[in-house]
Scaffold this motif. Structure first.
Motif, PDB file in Angstrom:
ATOM      1  N   ALA A  16       0.877  -1.354  -0.022  1.00  0.00           N
ATOM      2  CA  ALA A  16       0.062  -0.110   0.034  1.00  0.00           C
ATOM      3  C   ALA A  16       0.757   1.197   0.048  1.00  0.00           C
ATOM      4  O   ALA A  16       2.149   1.242   0.301  1.00  0.00           O
ATOM      5  CB  ALA A  16      -1.125   0.003   1.147  1.00  0.00           C
ATOM      6  N   ALA A  17       0.219   2.153  -0.404  1.00  0.00           N
ATOM      7  CA  ALA A  17       0.995   3.659  -0.719  1.00  0.00           C
ATOM      8  C   ALA A  17       1.705   4.082   0.576  1.00  0.00           C
ATOM      9  O   ALA A  17       2.764   4.991   0.456  1.00  0.00           O
ATOM     10  CB  ALA A  17       0.132   4.806  -1.128  1.00  0.00           C
ATOM     11  N   ASP A  18       1.032   3.880   1.786  1.00  0.00           N
ATOM     12  CA  ASP A  18       1.592   4.283   3.019  1.00  0.00           C
ATOM     13  C   ASP A  18       2.300   3.207   3.858  1.00  0.00           C
ATOM     14  O   ASP A  18       2.515   3.372   5.018  1.00  0.00           O
ATOM     15  CB  ASP A  18       0.640   5.292   3.866  1.00  0.00           C
ATOM     16  CG  ASP A  18      -0.780   4.360   4.105  1.00  0.00           C
ATOM     17  OD1 ASP A  18      -0.675   3.125   3.924  1.00  0.00           O
ATOM     18  OD2 ASP A  18      -1.463   4.876   4.903  1.00  0.00           O
ATOM     19  N   GLY A  19       2.374   2.114   3.323  1.00  0.00           N
ATOM     20  CA  GLY A  19       2.876   1.052   4.037  1.00  0.00           C
ATOM     21  C   GLY A  19       1.926   0.338   5.095  1.00  0.00           C
ATOM     22  O   GLY A  19       2.465  -0.621   5.664  1.00  0.00           O
ATOM     23  N   ASN A  20       0.712   0.799   4.904  1.00  0.00           N
ATOM     24  CA  ASN A  20      -0.449   0.047   5.818  1.00  0.00           C
ATOM     25  C   ASN A  20      -1.081  -0.977   4.627  1.00  0.00           C
ATOM     26  O   ASN A  20      -2.104  -0.691   4.326  1.00  0.00           O
ATOM     27  CB  ASN A  20      -1.174   1.046   6.500  1.00  0.00           C
ATOM     28  CG  ASN A  20      -0.858   1.877   7.598  1.00  0.00           C
ATOM     29  OD1 ASN A  20      -0.507   1.170   8.560  1.00  0.00           O
ATOM     30  ND2 ASN A  20      -0.218   3.151   7.318  1.00  0.00           N
ATOM     31  N   SER A  45       1.973  -5.136   7.055  1.00  0.00           N
ATOM     32  CA  SER A  45       1.917  -3.782   7.136  1.00  0.00           C
ATOM     33  C   SER A  45       3.550  -3.499   7.694  1.00  0.00           C
ATOM     34  O   SER A  45       3.980  -4.099   8.570  1.00  0.00           O
ATOM     35  CB  SER A  45       0.968  -3.307   8.144  1.00  0.00           C
ATOM     36  OG  SER A  45      -0.295  -3.177   7.638  1.00  0.00           O
ATOM     37  N   LEU A  46       4.029  -2.325   6.924  1.00  0.00           N
ATOM     38  CA  LEU A  46       5.535  -2.024   7.435  1.00  0.00           C
ATOM     39  C   LEU A  46       5.576  -0.713   7.584  1.00  0.00           C
ATOM     40  O   LEU A  46       6.508  -0.225   8.226  1.00  0.00           O
ATOM     41  CB  LEU A  46       6.208  -2.058   5.998  1.00  0.00           C
ATOM     42  CG  LEU A  46       6.336  -3.525   5.129  1.00  0.00           C
ATOM     43  CD1 LEU A  46       6.925  -3.433   3.848  1.00  0.00           C
ATOM     44  CD2 LEU A  46       6.926  -4.406   6.146  1.00  0.00           C
ATOM     45  N   ALA A  47       4.458   0.181   7.787  1.00  0.00           N
ATOM     46  CA  ALA A  47       4.809   1.589   8.446  1.00  0.00           C
ATOM     47  C   ALA A  47       5.019   1.466   9.785  1.00  0.00           C
ATOM     48  O   ALA A  47       4.443   0.852  10.686  1.00  0.00           O
ATOM     49  CB  ALA A  47       3.397   2.326   8.110  1.00  0.00           C
ATOM     50  N   GLN A  48       5.733   2.550  10.124  1.00  0.00           N
ATOM     51  CA  GLN A  48       6.181   2.708  11.442  1.00  0.00           C
ATOM     52  C   GLN A  48       7.226   1.576  11.983  1.00  0.00           C
ATOM     53  O   GLN A  48       7.617   1.607  13.172  1.00  0.00           O
ATOM     54  CB  GLN A  48       5.186   2.876  12.327  1.00  0.00           C
ATOM     55  CG  GLN A  48       5.569   4.147  13.579  1.00  0.00           C
ATOM     56  CD  GLN A  48       4.190   4.462  14.217  1.00  0.00           C
ATOM     57  OE1 GLN A  48       3.157   4.613  13.820  1.00  0.00           O
ATOM     58  NE2 GLN A  48       4.338   4.662  15.753  1.00  0.00           N
ATOM     59  N   GLN A  49       7.646   0.821  11.222  1.00  0.00           N
ATOM     60  CA  GLN A  49       8.548  -0.488  11.635  1.00  0.00           C
ATOM     61  C   GLN A  49       9.837   0.229  11.942  1.00  0.00           C
ATOM     62  O   GLN A  49      10.392   1.158  11.221  1.00  0.00           O
ATOM     63  CB  GLN A  49       8.488  -1.500  10.657  1.00  0.00           C
ATOM     64  CG  GLN A  49       9.577  -2.754  10.983  1.00  0.00           C
ATOM     65  CD  GLN A  49       8.874  -3.261  12.191  1.00  0.00           C
ATOM     66  OE1 GLN A  49       9.413  -2.891  13.238  1.00  0.00           O
ATOM     67  NE2 GLN A  49       7.994  -4.263  12.045  1.00  0.00           N
ATOM     68  N   HIS A  50      10.304  -0.395  12.823  1.00  0.00           N
ATOM     69  CA  HIS A  50      11.932  -0.054  13.037  1.00  0.00           C
ATOM     70  C   HIS A  50      12.658  -0.248  11.952  1.00  0.00           C
ATOM     71  O   HIS A  50      12.859  -1.144  11.465  1.00  0.00           O
ATOM     72  CB  HIS A  50      12.433  -0.765  14.153  1.00  0.00           C
ATOM     73  CG  HIS A  50      11.572  -0.875  15.441  1.00  0.00           C
ATOM     74  ND1 HIS A  50      11.403   0.512  16.090  1.00  0.00           N
ATOM     75  CD2 HIS A  50      11.176  -1.781  16.236  1.00  0.00           C
ATOM     76  CE1 HIS A  50      10.621   0.223  17.134  1.00  0.00           C
ATOM     77  NE2 HIS A  50      10.485  -1.283  17.305  1.00  0.00           N
ATOM     78  N   PRO A  51      13.419   1.153  11.357  1.00  0.00           N
ATOM     79  CA  PRO A  51      13.945   1.088  10.213  1.00  0.00           C
ATOM     80  C   PRO A  51      15.230   0.063  10.146  1.00  0.00           C
ATOM     81  O   PRO A  51      15.633  -0.538   9.037  1.00  0.00           O
ATOM     82  CB  PRO A  51      14.372   2.543  10.079  1.00  0.00           C
ATOM     83  CG  PRO A  51      14.468   2.899  11.501  1.00  0.00           C
ATOM     84  CD  PRO A  51      13.733   2.382  11.973  1.00  0.00           C
TER      85      PRO A  51
END
Length: 205
Positions: free
Chosen positions: A46-50, A58-64
């Protein structure tokens, strides 16, 4: 004999000299990360990682640091997945770093538990483990609210239950072999326990 002040000054100068000689941390370019993500990752995540697809994380806000490590391990083959290995092969190390830090800048959307009859079992395992089988509490590494510990343990809160189940089973059967600790934990868990804790994780905030 040198005075204490002189020794402290010399010590500080030594520290500063060491810091000056240490290699600088690689720079991150969030704009390039956004562009690379849009070109390679957006269709599944998805466009925002969700991600809206239950089997795609979902990858949004995952520790980089965690995302970066996973991308490099897909690229090297240390972590197996035919689709992800193909995509990761196209990324340079700088691309992977930029994508990982861009994803970390995106806000994660909350998830929801669906299996009401399993939530209490999942909570018990997540918070307290299963002591009689030496299964540790998930919260010990991933924190009580599933936020994880930066650079060490990934954020889990709100993750799709289907995806977490898939990964736990992969750790258990050895098809995912890039984390010996998780392999050891999953090896002791049955299908119902994995499903319960995965559903509980999906509802963590």
């Amino acid at each position: 004999m040198k005075s204490l002040a002189a020794l402290l000054t010399a010590s500080l100068l030594s520290v500063h000299a060491f810091a000056a000689d240490a290699p600088a941390a690689p720079k991150v370019d969030l704009a390039k990360g956004a562009a690379s993500y849009a070109a390679v990752c957006v269709a599944c995540h998805a466009a925002d990682g969700n991600s809206t697809v239950p089997l795609q994380p979902s990858l949004a806000q995952q520790h980089p640091e965690y995302t970066f490590k996973q991308l490099l391990e897909f690229k090297s083959g240390a972590r197996k997945d035919p689709i992800m290995q193909g995509f990761a092969a196209t990324l340079s190390e700088a691309d992977a770093r930029n994508i990982a830090w861009w994803l970390a800048s995106q806000k994660a959307k909350p998830g929801f538990a669906k299996e009401k009859d399993l939530v209490m079992t999942g909570e018990r395992i997540f918070r307290g483990g299963i002591p009689d089988r030496h299964i540790p509490a998930c919260a010990g590494c991933h924190s009580p609210n599933g936020a994880g510990i930066p650079a060490q343990y990934p954020r889990l809160s709100g993750q799709h239950a289907d995806y977490t189940v898939k990964q736990m089973v992969a750790f258990r059967d050895g098809t995912r072999a890039n984390n010996a600790v998780m392999q050891g934990v999953a090896a002791k868990m049955n299908d119902r326990e994995i499903k319960a804790v995965s559903d509980y994780i999906a509802g963590l905030r």
